[in-house]
Design an enzyme around this catalytic site. Structure first.
Site: not given
Length: 428
Positions: A109-111, A113
């Protein structure tokens, strides 16, 4: 009014207080992608007065004024958060080097990325994302699907090519090696000439960190504006607090605030007659020594010039205190943290994310302040909100029972045909 051109690079001149101290200035300037400046908001006294036995009532008891620097408002849902400040410099470098694609890495859930993928498309680059997930093998074997929850939906809406790795592979090989391998894959497998631009986890390297040197200068201009207002010349910030995960944002803010207050030379006019605030980075993973080392390495990459008797790590440790606020671990929330996030948003209208800002505010107010409350009494505290609220979607099941209590749902009996003998039905 001017029309914004996201793919146009603009020359960048460092603040006077950083000139000749941070010598490795980005050669290719910066793009204008973010909505800047982001506002600084004071949590109003009415919000404090209307709550008892809550987060704000405790701040009121201690006469703490809480300010929020709203970097969650740097862009829309695609770009919002701290990462876009870094990407303005990183993508300018990518365009100048005639790259046609970008490769970066982060958690499932990378912000970072998500913001990288959207920003890359805005400037004509193809996004390639490596997502760290325990489900990597199951997804590959078609026993599971990556899905479309939270940030992943935005990753896929802009057409990112997504690669998966397990946490074990990430830990053993390292994020830089994985990014390098995908860059090589793109350049070898594409039928036409292709050049991939590598961006480290969180965008945290020397080039990206200039985004927060620029961010500190923005904050100093806002403080100066407050000083120029009526009866506000005595305003100062006593503490500045933020979450840290990959180290770039914390390096920029910590070093920036130290330099802006004249630690190594010139100072920003807003800081005259005011001492530097105490800076607190709340780690959401790893440990404080890891962050001191990471920040020192980034500062060295930025070409920091220090007096001969001072090491970079000594300077960093004097500029910031790193707290271990990871709790049960990166992106893993405790019941107390989730309760706090929900209570904070109910009291203030400001939503904190569960991975970064939520952990940071929770740890600082509940642990650091409460350990020595008198040290923070009558102080001005600024929390630098770095965004990430899209990550709350993943916590939906964990929040369900809490939301049923905090946000009840009632049926309107529009025609007078329903039983109105309980609180779930509202008669007209």
């Amino acid at each position: 009014m001017s029309i914004q051109r996201p793919d146009t690079s603009h020359p960048y001149k460092p603040p006077d207080w950083a000139t000749n101290i941070l010598t490795n200035v980005p050669k290719h300037g910066r793009l204008h992608l973010a909505n800047l400046p982001t506002p600084v908001q004071l949590i109003g006294p009415k919000a404090c007065a209307n709550r008892t036995n809550g987060i704000l009532s405790r701040l009121n008891e201690l006469n703490i004024k809480l300010y929020i620097k709203r970097d969650d408002a740097t862009g829309g849902a695609e770009l919002g958060g701290n990462k876009i400040r870094k990407l303005e410099f990183l993508l300018a470098d990518a365009l100048a080097k005639e790259c046609d694609s970008v490769v970066t890495i982060g958690g499932e859930q990378s912000n970072h990325c998500r913001a990288t993928a959207a920003a890359s498309r805005m400037v004509g680059l193809s996004p390639h994302l490596i997502l760290r997930t325990c489900r990597a093998d199951a997804i590959h074997e078609k026993k599971d699907d990556l899905g479309w929850l939270g940030n992943i939906l935005f990753d896929r809406m802009v057409g990112s090519t997504i690669y998966t790795c397990t946490p074990g592979e990430y830990g053993r090989l390292g994020s830089n090696k994985l990014v390098e391998s995908v860059c090589d894959y793109i350049q070898l497998k594409q039928k036409t000439h292709s050049k991939a631009y590598p961006i480290p986890v969180g965008g945290s390297n020397a080039i990206g960190t200039w985004g927060y040197i620029n961010g500190v200068d923005e904050l100093m201009q806002q403080v100066e504006s407050i000083h120029n207002g009526e009866s506000s010349s005595e305003f100062s910030l006593d503490h500045v607090v933020f979450a840290t995960g990959s180290g770039g944002t914390s390096t920029g803010i910590a070093i920036g605030l130290s330099l802006a207050h004249g630690s190594l030379g010139d100072r920003h006019p807003a800081t005259f007659d005011h001492s530097a605030p105490q800076v607190h980075a709340v780690g959401v993973c790893d440990n404080p020594d890891y962050f001191y080392n990471t920040m020192s390495s980034i500062a060295d990459e930025m070409g920091i010039c220090l007096p001969s008797e001072t090491t970079t790590e000594k300077f960093v440790r004097e500029a910031v205190t790193v707290h271990n606020g990871k709790g049960r671990g990166y992106a893993v929330s405790t019941d107390d943290e989730l309760d706090f996030i929900l209570q904070f948003s109910t009291e203030t209208g400001i939503v904190l994310d569960p991975v970064y800002s939520g952990k940071a505010v929770y740890y600082f107010l509940k642990k650091v302040v409460e350990e020595t409350p008198d040290a923070y009494r009558n102080k001005n505290i600024l929390f630098w909100h770095t965004g990430g609220s899209i990550g709350l979607y993943e916590k939906g099941d964990d929040l369900l029972d809490r939301l049923s209590f905090a946000s009840p749902v009632k049926r309107i009996d529009a025609y007078g045909t329903k039983k109105v003998d309980n609180n779930d039905v509202v008669g007209v």
